[in-house]
Write a protein that holds these residues in place. Structure first.
Motif, PDB file in Angstrom:
ATOM      1  N   PRO A  63     -22.604 -17.726 -13.311  1.00 36.39           N
ATOM      2  CA  PRO A  63     -22.056 -18.646 -12.755  1.00 36.39           C
ATOM      3  C   PRO A  63     -22.314 -18.506 -10.743  1.00 36.39           C
ATOM      4  CG  PRO A  63     -20.677 -16.898 -12.905  1.00 36.39           C
ATOM      5  CD  PRO A  63     -22.083 -16.127 -13.515  1.00 36.39           C
TER       6      PRO A  63
ATOM      7  N   THR B  48     -24.614 -21.368 -17.215  1.00 38.42           N
ATOM      8  CA  THR B  48     -25.967 -21.946 -17.849  1.00 38.42           C
ATOM      9  C   THR B  48     -25.121 -21.408 -19.755  1.00 38.42           C
ATOM     10  OG1 THR B  48     -27.492 -20.429 -16.384  1.00 38.42           O
ATOM     11  CG2 THR B  48     -27.986 -20.542 -19.175  1.00 38.42           C
ATOM     12  N   VAL B  49     -26.259 -21.893 -20.366  1.00 36.04           N
ATOM     13  CA  VAL B  49     -25.350 -21.941 -21.797  1.00 36.04           C
ATOM     14  C   VAL B  49     -26.366 -20.769 -22.604  1.00 36.04           C
ATOM     15  CG1 VAL B  49     -25.791 -22.387 -24.378  1.00 36.04           C
ATOM     16  CG2 VAL B  49     -24.965 -24.161 -22.612  1.00 36.04           C
TER      17      VAL B  49
ATOM     18  N   THR C 186     -12.973 -16.751 -16.508  1.00 34.94           N
ATOM     19  CA  THR C 186     -12.040 -16.870 -16.378  1.00 34.94           C
ATOM     20  C   THR C 186     -12.753 -15.530 -15.091  1.00 34.94           C
ATOM     21  OG1 THR C 186     -11.389 -14.360 -17.009  1.00 34.94           O
ATOM     22  CG2 THR C 186     -10.612 -16.280 -17.906  1.00 34.94           C
ATOM     23  N   LYS C 187     -13.654 -14.827 -14.580  1.00 39.76           N
ATOM     24  CA  LYS C 187     -13.783 -14.472 -13.351  1.00 39.76           C
ATOM     25  C   LYS C 187     -14.272 -15.656 -12.190  1.00 39.76           C
ATOM     26  CE  LYS C 187     -13.790  -9.520 -14.884  1.00 39.76           C
ATOM     27  NZ  LYS C 187     -14.078  -8.321 -15.216  1.00 39.76           N
ATOM     28  N   ALA C 188     -15.101 -16.615 -13.679  1.00 43.73           N
ATOM     29  CA  ALA C 188     -15.640 -17.632 -12.404  1.00 43.73           C
ATOM     30  C   ALA C 188     -14.648 -18.952 -11.937  1.00 43.73           C
ATOM     31  CB  ALA C 188     -16.898 -17.876 -12.987  1.00 43.73           C
ATOM     32  N   ILE C 189     -14.070 -19.095 -13.372  1.00 40.74           N
ATOM     33  CA  ILE C 189     -12.799 -20.542 -12.989  1.00 40.74           C
ATOM     34  C   ILE C 189     -11.542 -20.328 -13.105  1.00 40.74           C
ATOM     35  CG2 ILE C 189     -13.303 -22.721 -13.766  1.00 40.74           C
ATOM     36  CD1 ILE C 189     -15.828 -22.120 -15.007  1.00 40.74           C
TER      37      ILE C 189
ATOM     38  N   GLU D 270     -15.774 -12.826 -18.837  1.00 41.96           N
ATOM     39  CA  GLU D 270     -16.996 -13.445 -18.570  1.00 41.96           C
ATOM     40  C   GLU D 270     -18.039 -14.986 -19.196  1.00 41.96           C
ATOM     41  OE1 GLU D 270     -18.544 -12.839 -15.508  1.00 41.96           O
ATOM     42  OE2 GLU D 270     -18.473 -11.231 -15.181  1.00 41.96           O
ATOM     43  N   HIS D 271     -17.109 -15.030 -20.125  1.00 39.79           N
ATOM     44  CA  HIS D 271     -17.460 -15.887 -21.057  1.00 39.79           C
ATOM     45  C   HIS D 271     -16.130 -17.658 -21.005  1.00 39.79           C
ATOM     46  CE1 HIS D 271     -18.671 -12.732 -22.927  1.00 39.79           C
ATOM     47  NE2 HIS D 271     -19.974 -13.197 -23.319  1.00 39.79           N
TER      48      HIS D 271
ATOM     49  N   LEU E 188     -12.400 -16.656  -6.448  1.00 38.98           N
ATOM     50  CA  LEU E 188     -13.257 -15.067  -6.768  1.00 38.98           C
ATOM     51  C   LEU E 188     -14.578 -15.200  -6.931  1.00 38.98           C
ATOM     52  CD1 LEU E 188     -11.644 -16.756 -10.159  1.00 38.98           C
ATOM     53  CD2 LEU E 188     -11.540 -14.072  -9.958  1.00 38.98           C
ATOM     54  N   HIS E 189     -15.107 -16.407  -5.741  1.00 38.93           N
ATOM     55  CA  HIS E 189     -16.293 -16.119  -5.333  1.00 38.93           C
ATOM     56  C   HIS E 189     -16.774 -15.864  -4.283  1.00 38.93           C
ATOM     57  CE1 HIS E 189     -18.296 -18.467  -9.025  1.00 38.93           C
ATOM     58  NE2 HIS E 189     -16.781 -18.894  -9.157  1.00 38.93           N
TER      59      HIS E 189
ATOM     60  N   ARG F   5     -17.270 -15.876 -29.940  1.00 38.90           N
ATOM     61  CA  ARG F   5     -18.294 -15.884 -28.711  1.00 38.90           C
ATOM     62  C   ARG F   5     -19.798 -15.896 -29.291  1.00 38.90           C
ATOM     63  NH1 ARG F   5     -14.746 -11.746 -24.591  1.00 38.90           N
ATOM     64  NH2 ARG F   5     -16.813 -10.161 -25.259  1.00 38.90           N
TER      65      ARG F   5
ATOM     66  N   TYR G 124      -3.064 -11.694 -12.355  1.00 39.35           N
ATOM     67  CA  TYR G 124      -4.119 -13.131 -12.866  1.00 39.35           C
ATOM     68  C   TYR G 124      -3.142 -12.559 -13.889  1.00 39.35           C
ATOM     69  CZ  TYR G 124      -7.295 -15.893 -15.574  1.00 39.35           C
ATOM     70  OH  TYR G 124      -7.504 -16.806 -15.873  1.00 39.35           O
TER      71      TYR G 124
ATOM     72  N   PRO H 209      -9.835  -9.216 -14.617  1.00 40.35           N
ATOM     73  CA  PRO H 209      -9.461 -10.278 -13.160  1.00 40.35           C
ATOM     74  C   PRO H 209      -8.345 -10.364 -12.254  1.00 40.35           C
ATOM     75  CG  PRO H 209      -8.807 -11.342 -15.780  1.00 40.35           C
ATOM     76  CD  PRO H 209      -8.738  -9.836 -15.858  1.00 40.35           C
TER      77      PRO H 209
ATOM     78  N   ALA I 243     -10.971  -8.446  -9.932  1.00 41.18           N
ATOM     79  CA  ALA I 243     -11.937  -9.308  -9.744  1.00 41.18           C
ATOM     80  C   ALA I 243     -11.657 -10.197  -8.027  1.00 41.18           C
ATOM     81  CB  ALA I 243     -12.139  -9.876 -10.777  1.00 41.18           C
ATOM     82  N   LEU I 244     -10.445  -9.910  -8.234  1.00 40.52           N
ATOM     83  CA  LEU I 244      -9.710 -11.499  -7.298  1.00 40.52           C
ATOM     84  C   LEU I 244      -9.975  -9.636  -6.142  1.00 40.52           C
ATOM     85  CD1 LEU I 244      -6.634 -12.254  -8.931  1.00 40.52           C
ATOM     86  CD2 LEU I 244      -8.337 -13.638  -7.602  1.00 40.52           C
TER      87      LEU I 244
ATOM     88  N   TRP J 230     -22.068 -11.059  -9.670  1.00 37.62           N
ATOM     89  CA  TRP J 230     -22.685 -11.892 -11.187  1.00 37.62           C
ATOM     90  C   TRP J 230     -24.419 -11.146 -10.266  1.00 37.62           C
ATOM     91  CZ3 TRP J 230     -18.946 -15.333  -9.430  1.00 37.62           C
ATOM     92  CH2 TRP J 230     -17.713 -15.200 -10.622  1.00 37.62           C
TER      93      TRP J 230
END
Lengths: 329, 329
Positions: free
Chosen positions: A9, A240-241, A256-259, A277-278, A306-307, B131, B260, B302, B305-306, B329
Motif C-alpha cells: 500500500p 493491490t488486490v 488498518t496499518k495503511a488506512i 494488512e488486509h 501511519l506512512h 479473507r 489504536y 496498529p 505501527a504508529l 512495506w
C-alpha cells in the motif's frame, strides 16, 4: 516511473489537485489569514508549497512538528496550538532563533511556558468542544498571570472541533458562530493581536478569527469529502488486490496499518472489514488478483501518520517522493 | 533515566512481564511449535528475545518484515503468511541466503512466487474467516500447479481469525476446532510437513497445527486482555495530563496517532473521545496537569505501527530503547 509500478500500500498525492486546493484556499484566505495546520500532512515539502502560496506562519500540534519546520527553514512564525507540560524543547527552538507561540490554558501550562524559555503565548479558550481550553471566565485571569511571569500574550485561540464536521450547513454555521462569539468575548478580556481558530469545515464561516488553522483542505479525506467543500480529494491510498474468493469477496493489501477510518473504494465495493494488512470487501465490479484499487481514507491525519512517505504524481507519472518527516513527538 | 522523565506519548514495555510472557508461551509451545508473528511488534529486538526462547522461525505479514529480520541475522526460517503479487523482493532475499516460505492461494500468486524467485510455498486455505485463503476444494489443484512450476509445497496454513477473539471459551473452542479440521482435510490433499495457523486466542486450542503463529501474547492488548489468557499486559502507553477543565473532564496527550482502538486508562476514567493528539476523558479520581497516566491500547499491532520506538523499563527505570524497525512495506 508509472504510478502502477510503486509497491503498495502507498499514499499517492495528485500534485495538480493538491496545488489547486492550496491556490483555492489562498484565494479565500490570503497570506496571514490562513495559518496552515501541518498536523494534517506532517510533511515539510507540503508546508513549503503552502508557504509558497503566501502563508507566512504554520500551526503545529506537537513540539516535533515545530522542530521539523524550523530545521527545514520554515520556523519564523510558528504556533503550537496545544498544551505542553514541559516546554524546554520549545525554549531551545526560541534560543536558536525560531519564533514559536504556545497555547496555554492553565496556571500549570503558563508556568511551564515561562520556565521552559517560551516568550509568547496564546490563551486557549473552550468554545464548546470538550477538550483543551480554559473556561471563558478564566481567560483574563490567565492572561494576567502570563504577563506577570514575563510572557507576551499574543491573543486567544479556540477550536470549534465539535462544529467543523456537521454536514448540514446552516446548523454548522450556527455552531461556528456561537463558538466564534465566545472567542471574541474572551479576546476582549485578553487582548493581543491574534484570534486563532477554525478548520477546513469552517474556513469560510468563522469570520471573527484573524487566522484560520485549517490543514485537511490540502489533501482532503472521506469525512470532509461529504461536506460539499470546494476542495478535491488529492490523496488516495493505492492498493493491490491479493486474493479473490469464489464466494464473492476479495482482499486488497491496505489494512488498518495503511488506512485510518472507514475506507471508501473509488472503483466501488462494500467494505467487509479491515485487519492489519488486509481490506476485505465485496467488489462492485469483478476484480482480479493484481488489480490496483484506489481508496479514500476516512480520516486523513492519522492515515498519513501511519506512512513514512507519499508518492507524488501528475496523471500516471511519479514526479516526486515526499517524506512524512514531522511524525512522532 | 526514570520512566516518568521520558517525553510522552510513549510506548513503554515492562521487560520482566514481557520476558515472562515469552517464557510462558515457550513452555506451552516450545521450539518450532511456535512461529512467533512479528507483525504484532515489528521489532527485531523483541524477535531476538523470542529466538532466545528457542523458537527458530518467524511469521511475517509483509516483505519488509522479512527483509528486516534477514538484515538482523534472523532470516534463516521465515514464513510470509500473506499473499503477494510481486515476489521479486522475496526472490532477492532467497538469493542472499534467507529461507523464506510464502503463502499462496491462487494461480496468480503461485505464478508470482515462481517468477519472483521464491522456492517454497504454503497453500493458504480459507478456514472460515472471509479473507485470504483458497476454498478447501481448490487446495490440491493449487498444490499441483505450484509443484508443476518447480516450487516446493511445504504444507498448508489457515488462520481462524474469526474465532480467536470470541470471549466465551467453549464457543471459541468449537469454532477453532471446526477451522482446524478444515485445515487438516486440506493438508491431507496437499501434503508437506507444515500445518500453520492459530493465534494468541487459540494457542492452546488448535492442536492440529504443527506451528502456531501467535504474536500478540508477547505484549498483549485490551482486546486480548478480556479473554482470561495467561499473559500479562506488558506494554502501556504513557501519557501526560495537559488540561483539566473545571466542568469535570481532562485531556491527556495520547490521541489516535498514539493509540489504536479503545483506550483503557489504568488509573480509571471514562474516555469521551480521542482526537489526533488528545484523549478526552472524565477521570475517576481527581487529576492535575502534569500527572502521568497509563493506557492499555485496544489493539496492539496498529498501535505499535504508529510509533518509532518503545522504551523498555524494569520497574521505574528505563533500561533500553527498542526501535520499531520493521514497519512500512
Amino acid at each position: 516511473v508509472n504510478i502502477d509500478e510503486i509497491p503498495t500500500p502507498a499514499l499517492v498525492v495528485d500534485l495538480d489537485l493538491c496545488k489547486s486546493n492550496i491556490a483555492q484556499m489562498a484565494a479565500a484566505l490570503p497570506g496571514p489569514s490562513l495559518r496552515p495546520h501541518v498536523k494534517a500532512h506532517k510533511c515539510t515539502a507540503l508546508a513549503r508549497l503552502q508557504r509558497g502560496a503566501g502563508h507566512p506562519g504554520f500551526t503545529c500540534a506537537t513540539i516535533k512538528e515545530a522542530e521539523g519546520l524550523f530545521d527545514a527553514g520554515l520556523g519564523d512564525d510558528l504556533f503550537i496550538a496545544n498544551e505542553v507540560v514541559d516546554a524546554r524543547r520549545i525554549g531551545d527552538l526560541v534560543q536558536k532563533g525560531a519564533k514559536v507561540m504556545l497555547a496555554v490554558d492553565s496556571e500549570a501550562t503558563i508556568e511551564a511556558a515561562a520556565s521552559g524559555g517560551v516568550e509568547e503565548v496564546i490563551i486557549d479558550v473552550d468554545v464548546g468542544m470538550p477538550r483543551c481550553g480554559c473556561d471563558e471566565d478564566d481567560a483574563a485571569r490567565l492572561a494576567d498571570l502570563a504577563r506577570s511571569l514575563g510572557l507576551r500574550v499574543e491573543g486567544v485561540m479556540g477550536y470549534e472541533g465539535h462544529a467543523v464536521h456537521i454536514r448540514d450547513l446552516p446548523k454548522r454555521n450556527d455552531e461556528v458562530q456561537k463558538s466564534a462569539y465566545a472567542l471574541l468575548r474572551a479576546h476582549d478580556l485578553v487582548g493581543g493581536k491574534i484570534v486563532s481558530g477554525g478548520g477546513t469545515g469552517s474556513y469560510n464561516l468563522n469570520s471573527v478569527v484573524t487566522e484560520v488553522q485549517a490543514g485537511s483542505y490540502v489533501l482532503m479525506d472521506g469525512d470532509y469529502g461529504t461536506m460539499a467543500l470546494p476542495f478535491d480529494q488529492a490523496l488516495l491510498v493505492h492498493t493491490t488486490v491479493i486474493s479473490v474468493h469464489k464466494k464473492g469477496w476479495a482482499v486488497a493489501d491496505a489494512g488498518t496499518k495503511a488506512i485510518y477510518g472507514t475506507p471508501h473504494i473509488v472503483e466501488g465495493g462494500d467494505v467487509m472489514f479491515s485487519s492489519d494488512e488486509h481490506l476485505a470487501f465485496v467488489p462492485e465490479h469483478p476484480v482480479r488478483v493484481g488489480d490496483r484499487l484506489h481508496v479514500i481514507p476516512g480520516q486523513l491525519d492519522p492515515t498519513i501518520a501511519l506512512h513514512k512517505g507519499m508518492w507524488v504524481a501528475r496523471g500516471t507519472k511519479v514526479v516526486e517522493r515526499w517524506q512524512v518527516d514531522l511524525s512522532g513527538w
